[in-house]
Motif scaffolding. Structure first.
Motif, mmCIF file in Angstrom:
data_model
loop_
_atom_site.group_PDB
_atom_site.id
_atom_site.type_symbol
_atom_site.label_atom_id
_atom_site.label_comp_id
_atom_site.label_asym_id
_atom_site.label_seq_id
_atom_site.Cartn_x
_atom_site.Cartn_y
_atom_site.Cartn_z
ATOM 1 N N ASP A 10 73.909 79.319 67.036
ATOM 2 C CA ASP A 10 74.957 79.837 66.159
ATOM 3 C C ASP A 10 75.564 78.666 65.384
ATOM 4 O O ASP A 10 76.572 78.086 65.793
ATOM 5 N N PRO A 11 74.947 78.279 64.251
ATOM 6 C CA PRO A 11 75.473 77.131 63.495
ATOM 7 C C PRO A 11 76.827 77.445 62.851
ATOM 8 O O PRO A 11 76.977 78.462 62.172
ATOM 9 N N ILE A 12 77.802 76.601 63.103
ATOM 10 C CA ILE A 12 79.127 76.736 62.532
ATOM 11 C C ILE A 12 79.570 75.362 62.031
ATOM 12 O O ILE A 12 79.370 74.351 62.712
ATOM 13 N N ALA A 13 80.181 75.316 60.868
ATOM 14 C CA ALA A 13 80.640 74.045 60.316
ATOM 15 C C ALA A 13 81.820 73.521 61.138
ATOM 16 O O ALA A 13 82.888 74.130 61.172
ATOM 17 N N VAL A 17 81.168 68.935 66.489
ATOM 18 C CA VAL A 17 81.377 69.430 67.855
ATOM 19 C C VAL A 17 80.354 70.505 68.181
ATOM 20 O O VAL A 17 80.065 71.385 67.364
ATOM 21 N N LEU A 18 79.824 70.437 69.386
ATOM 22 C CA LEU A 18 78.862 71.428 69.856
ATOM 23 C C LEU A 18 79.337 72.028 71.168
ATOM 24 O O LEU A 18 79.713 71.304 72.094
ATOM 25 N N SER A 19 79.341 73.359 71.257
ATOM 26 C CA SER A 19 79.651 74.068 72.506
ATOM 27 C C SER A 19 78.387 74.733 73.011
ATOM 28 O O SER A 19 77.700 75.429 72.257
ATOM 29 N N ALA A 20 78.083 74.492 74.273
ATOM 30 C CA ALA A 20 76.917 75.103 74.908
ATOM 31 C C ALA A 20 77.386 75.932 76.098
ATOM 32 O O ALA A 20 78.201 75.473 76.910
ATOM 33 N N LYS A 21 76.896 77.146 76.193
ATOM 34 C CA LYS A 21 77.224 78.036 77.300
ATOM 35 C C LYS A 21 75.922 78.543 77.924
ATOM 36 O O LYS A 21 75.107 79.177 77.247
ATOM 37 N N LEU A 22 75.732 78.215 79.166
ATOM 38 C CA LEU A 22 74.560 78.677 79.911
ATOM 39 C C LEU A 22 74.990 79.793 80.853
ATOM 40 O O LEU A 22 75.783 79.568 81.774
ATOM 41 N N TRP A 23 74.508 80.998 80.601
ATOM 42 C CA TRP A 23 74.828 82.153 81.448
ATOM 43 C C TRP A 23 73.629 82.432 82.346
ATOM 44 O O TRP A 23 72.551 82.789 81.883
ATOM 45 N N ILE A 24 73.828 82.230 83.639
ATOM 46 C CA ILE A 24 72.792 82.484 84.641
ATOM 47 C C ILE A 24 73.048 83.870 85.220
ATOM 48 O O ILE A 24 74.135 84.138 85.738
ATOM 49 N N LEU A 82 79.499 73.444 78.504
ATOM 50 C CA LEU A 82 79.399 72.049 78.082
ATOM 51 C C LEU A 82 79.936 71.938 76.661
ATOM 52 O O LEU A 82 79.532 72.704 75.781
ATOM 53 N N LYS A 83 80.838 71.001 76.444
ATOM 54 C CA LYS A 83 81.346 70.739 75.104
ATOM 55 C C LYS A 83 81.222 69.251 74.834
ATOM 56 O O LYS A 83 81.679 68.424 75.626
ATOM 57 N N CYS A 84 80.582 68.914 73.717
ATOM 58 C CA CYS A 84 80.325 67.509 73.414
ATOM 59 C C CYS A 84 80.195 67.345 71.903
ATOM 60 O O CYS A 84 80.295 68.309 71.141
ATOM 61 N N THR A 85 79.952 66.107 71.460
ATOM 62 C CA THR A 85 79.653 65.867 70.056
ATOM 63 C C THR A 85 78.159 66.042 69.831
ATOM 64 O O THR A 85 77.351 65.921 70.768
ATOM 65 N N ILE A 185 74.924 71.944 65.002
ATOM 66 C CA ILE A 185 73.660 71.879 65.732
ATOM 67 C C ILE A 185 72.990 70.538 65.436
ATOM 68 O O ILE A 185 72.773 70.183 64.269
ATOM 69 N N PRO A 186 72.655 69.771 66.454
ATOM 70 C CA PRO A 186 72.057 68.442 66.220
ATOM 71 C C PRO A 186 70.642 68.544 65.678
ATOM 72 O O PRO A 186 69.924 69.516 65.925
#
Length: 420
Positions: A10-13, A17-24, A82-85, A185-186
């Motif tokens: 989900d690319p957002i300007a 900053v990048l937010s990653a959510k892993l739903w198991i 996870l939240k990171c650059t 998105i990197p």
């Protein structure tokens, strides 16, 4: 062991900053009998060493990047955030894959997290609100997947050991997992993820999640929890529908009408008109199976009877009356506002996308719900209420003398004799 079943981008300007959510897709609802709290303990240990990193190295890496990493266990899944650059994504995103495939499950770290879980469970027992909800949940769901708090049960948690967590970890991705990324998105993301998400897409279990109200005891419509305090907590509600069920939208509009904000029916009736409640609201979370739909209020002993009568009256109105158009319009406006408010940050957007995929729902589920609002009428809401809200159950927590009186009031009301 397979990696991520699905990846949602989900690319957002943003400012990098990048937010990653892993739903198991394995949460406390999958706790084996005798191991209630197992998935919560497993989730908490995942961030204490995985892959090539022990707990110290993992903490140093995350904190050294100024990032944030946490695991939360819910009824329907474990959520890793996870939240990171974007510049640190290539160093940090692999951690999510290692958590799935190579958790350390170090005995010392398990013992530490186990002690923290037991302390949290002890604090819960000191909270009348939590005790009232535990009583309601146990009566509504019995030994079903939602019959206990994700933290578990003290006796079960005390008995958990490394061997049991190893068995849970071996099956952690059996139901599949969803990784959602939102923000900047990197470059080279596919290279970063390559080798981490080698699982084939799996069908969601949403279609198998029939409306299951647990194992409510026949004829029992109330539960009492005696605590010597000046406060009484009341919870009136019913196990209802999975998120995404055709009638779920109507229940969410009713939730907004009853319990959203200071203009809601419960707030106006109990707080403004009668001044009987310290706190009042309605709990209706998104669930894969039958979600709770529960009115709750806390009040003083001397006002407990009136509070119960008002809650019963509010519930009965759902079944007997059609909501006025002005109230319906307000509830729909609140529902739209809630959706907008819940998608303001990259973290919120990523989490919602991961949740929808995990529940087997389309990415545009929320937009579809907004589009369907205009087709809902007061009569339609009443019809849904009559179908899914006819058998509420009551949970009370407070001093024994008050509970006895309140049980008598409930017994004289219109719901206690409903067939379970």
């Amino acid at each position: 062991m397979s990696g991520f079943t699905e990846v949602v981008i989900d690319p957002i300007a943003t400012t990098g900053v990048l937010s990653a959510k892993l739903w198991i897709r394995r949460g406390s609802g999958d706790d084996p009998l005798g191991q209630r709290g197992g998935h919560q303990l497993l989730g908490s240990v995942l961030s204490r060493g995985c892959g090539p990193l022990d707990h110290v190295q993992l903490a140093d890496l995350v904190e050294g990047c100024g990032a944030g990493l946490r695991c939360d266990t819910h009824e329907d899944g474990i959520l890793v955030s996870l939240k990171c650059t974007q510049n640190d994504a290539d160093r940090l995103l692999p951690i999510l894959g290692w958590m799935l495939q190579r958790p350390h499950l170090n005995p010392a770290q398990i013992a530490l997290e186990k002690e923290l879980s037991l302390q949290a469970l002890q604090r819960q027992q000191e909270d009348p609100f939590q005790r009232a909800f535990d009583g309601w949940r146990q009566l509504a769901y019995g030994k079903g997947p939602y019959g206990h708090d994700p933290l578990g049960v003290t006796a079960d948690v005390e008995a958990l050991d490394q061997n049991q967590l190893i068995a849970l970890a071996a099956a952690i991705n059996d139901g599949g997992s969803v990784l959602a990324l939102s923000g900047t998105i990197p470059e080279g993301l596919q290279d970063i993820l390559q080798g981490l998400g080698d699982g084939e897409p799996q069908a969601s279990s949403q279609g198998e999640s029939a409306v299951d109200n647990g194992s409510q005891k026949l004829g029992q419509t109330s539960t009492l929890n005696s605590v010597e305090t000046e406060q009484v907590v009341l919870m009136l509600g019913q196990a209802t529908l999975p998120h995404g069920h055709p009638d779920d939208l109507a229940l969410r509009v009713l939730q907004a009408h009853l319990g959203s904000g200071m203009s809601s029916l419960l707030f106006r009736r109990l707080r403004e008109d009668h001044g009987v409640a310290y706190d009042v609201g309605l709990h209706h979370p998104a669930r894969q199976r039958s979600a709770p739909f529960v009115m709750h209020a806390s009040t003083g002993v001397e006002r407990a009877q009136l509070t119960l009568e008002l809650l019963m009256r509010s519930w009965e109105e759902l079944l007997d009356s059609v909501i006025e158009q002005t109230d319906l319009d307000l509830a729909m406006a609140k529902f739209r506002g809630q959706l907008a408010h819940a998608s303001q940050t990259t973290g919120q957007r990523a989490e919602r996308r991961a949740q929808l995929r995990a529940l087997g729902l389309p990415d545009d589920h929320d937009r579809r719900c907004v589009d369907q609002l205009n087709s809902l009428s007061g009569v339609a809401l009443k019809t849904v209420a009559l179908q899914h809200l006819k058998q509420p159950i009551l949970s009370l927590c407070g001093p024994a003398s008050s509970l006895s009186m309140l049980e008598s009031v409930w017994g004289d009301g219109p719901f206690h004799s409903a067939e379970a």
